[in-house]
Design a protein around this motif. Structure first.
Motif, short mmCIF file in Angstrom:
data_model
loop_
_atom_site.label_atom_id
_atom_site.label_comp_id
_atom_site.label_asym_id
_atom_site.label_seq_id
_atom_site.Cartn_x
_atom_site.Cartn_y
_atom_site.Cartn_z
N ILE A 172 0.83 -1.20 0.00
CA ILE A 172 0.00 0.00 0.00
C ILE A 172 0.87 1.25 0.00
N ASN A 173 1.89 1.26 0.85
CA ASN A 173 2.78 2.41 0.92
C ASN A 173 3.52 2.62 -0.39
N ALA A 174 3.97 1.52 -0.99
CA ALA A 174 4.73 1.63 -2.24
C ALA A 174 3.86 2.11 -3.39
N ILE A 182 -6.31 7.45 -2.53
CA ILE A 182 -7.47 7.09 -1.72
C ILE A 182 -7.00 6.83 -0.29
N LYS A 183 -7.80 7.29 0.69
CA LYS A 183 -7.45 7.04 2.08
C LYS A 183 -7.74 5.59 2.42
N VAL A 184 -6.77 4.91 3.02
CA VAL A 184 -6.94 3.52 3.42
C VAL A 184 -6.98 3.46 4.95
N VAL A 185 -8.12 3.03 5.47
CA VAL A 185 -8.31 2.89 6.92
C VAL A 185 -8.37 1.40 7.23
N TYR A 186 -7.63 0.98 8.22
CA TYR A 186 -7.59 -0.46 8.47
C TYR A 186 -7.77 -0.76 9.95
N ASP A 187 -8.36 -1.89 10.20
CA ASP A 187 -8.57 -2.41 11.53
C ASP A 187 -7.23 -2.93 12.05
N SER A 188 -6.93 -2.58 13.31
CA SER A 188 -5.60 -2.85 13.86
C SER A 188 -5.27 -4.33 13.92
N GLN A 217 -6.91 2.63 12.06
CA GLN A 217 -5.76 3.47 11.75
C GLN A 217 -5.75 3.76 10.25
N THR A 218 -5.03 4.80 9.86
CA THR A 218 -4.94 5.18 8.47
C THR A 218 -3.56 4.84 7.93
N VAL A 219 -3.52 4.20 6.78
CA VAL A 219 -2.25 3.91 6.13
C VAL A 219 -1.77 5.18 5.45
N THR A 220 -0.57 5.61 5.80
CA THR A 220 0.01 6.80 5.18
C THR A 220 1.12 6.39 4.25
N ALA A 221 1.01 6.78 2.98
CA ALA A 221 2.04 6.44 2.02
C ALA A 221 3.34 7.13 2.38
N GLY A 222 4.43 6.44 2.14
CA GLY A 222 5.71 7.02 2.45
C GLY A 222 6.82 6.02 2.27
#
Length: 303
Positions: A211-213, A218-224, A298-303
């Motif tokens: 996802i980061n790569a 689009i905002k990706v929200v994921y269950d911990s 939580q939100t996956v932040t690209a980087g």
């Protein structure tokens, strides 16, 4: 009652399951046999529940669920009532194109139209029905045309984990604002399909890396629980300063605090439809007695 027993004085979001009825029977659905149950909220009962949470617990948002909420005969009435009472209103639906008329009617009262997807076309259709993927995408486009913000939700399984990024790319091309990822819970229909389970949690680490790569917009929200080493706080720790993020109401009146307890029938609180009050009915195996952890998002932040 929530404040007296659990110290809850404010609830941000109510997930309101209006009825169990559904036009699908998905392999991972947590309702299982309850999909055949006639239990439902009448309009009066559902409105009374909303009123109670607004007046007593400062409710801000409601997500209308099922079963399939667009099968509920009074869905437009409920959307309008919730909006008139000042709530942010969301529907989470399988987005079958047969609901086009109801979506048009409900659109003026909707803040968010969330569509359940189980991967790309072939994977999604195997989990649901042939043609259901294309139908859902068409409904996403319709909601966007009607000016409603659109989101998607996906239960991550062994069969679709490698399609998350590709689905995210497709959804952002259709103007979808966010993709919410949930871990599979082996309850309901999922108990009959153990092949869906992601046995090796290290695959979740690979998922985040992909996802980061990808640099998705689009905002990706994921269950911990989709972390390689899932964190979790017991139910007794869910309330911070009397504030609860969300609670779920089922058609029988069950009120469930922890997302991980949903589908397990271990709720300690129940909405009494006739008396229009919350009842505390503790059990040896309820979510508080067992200390069932909650799901953190939580939100996956690209980087």
């Amino acid at each position: 009652m929530l404040d007296q027993v659990a110290g809850i004085t404010r609830v941000r979001m109510l997930y309101l399951q209006l009825a169990y009825k559904c036009n699908f029977s998905c392999a991972h659905c947590f309702h299982g046999e309850l999909l055949r149950s006639p239990e439902n909220f009448s309009v009066v009962e559902a409105q009374a529940l909303l009123d109670h949470f607004i007046d007593v617990y400062q409710l801000e948002e409601v997500t209308l669920l099922g079963g399939e909420p667009l099968l509920y005969p009074h869905i437009v009435t409920m959307c309008r009532y919730a909006k008139e009472r000042g709530l942010t209103v969301e529907i989470c639906t399988n987005a079958h194109p047969g609901f086009r008329g109801k979506v048009r009617a409900a659109a003026p009262y909707l803040d968010h139209f969330r569509v359940s997807l189980d991967g790309l076309r072939d994977t999604h259709d195997r989990m649901r029905k042939t043609g259901s993927f294309d139908g859902a995408v068409a409904m996403i486009d319709l909601a966007r045309e009607l000016g409603v913000q659109v989101g998607a939700t996906m239960t991550v399984t062994r069969h679709n984990l490698d399609e998350v990024v590709s689905l995210g790319v497709l959804l952002q091309e259709h103007g979808v604002a966010d993709l919410k990822l949930h871990a599979l819970r082996l309850v309901g229909n999922a108990r009959l399909h153990p092949d869906l389970e992601v046995v090796d949690p290290s695959r979740y680490g690979d998922l985040h890396a992909k996802i980061n790569a990808a640099g998705l917009s689009i905002k990706v929200v994921y269950d911990s629980d989709l972390l390689p080493q899932p964190p979790g706080a017991a139910c007794s720790n869910l309330v911070a300063g009397g504030w609860l993020d969300r609670i779920e109401a089922d058609p029988r009146g069950g009120l469930t605090v922890s997302c991980k307890a949903v589908g397990k029938d271990v709720n300690a609180f129940r909405w009494d439809k006739q008396r229009q009050i919350i009842r505390y009915e503790p059990r040896e195996n309820d979510e508080f007695a067992l200390g069932i952890p909650d799901v953190n998002y939580q939100t996956v932040t690209a980087g």
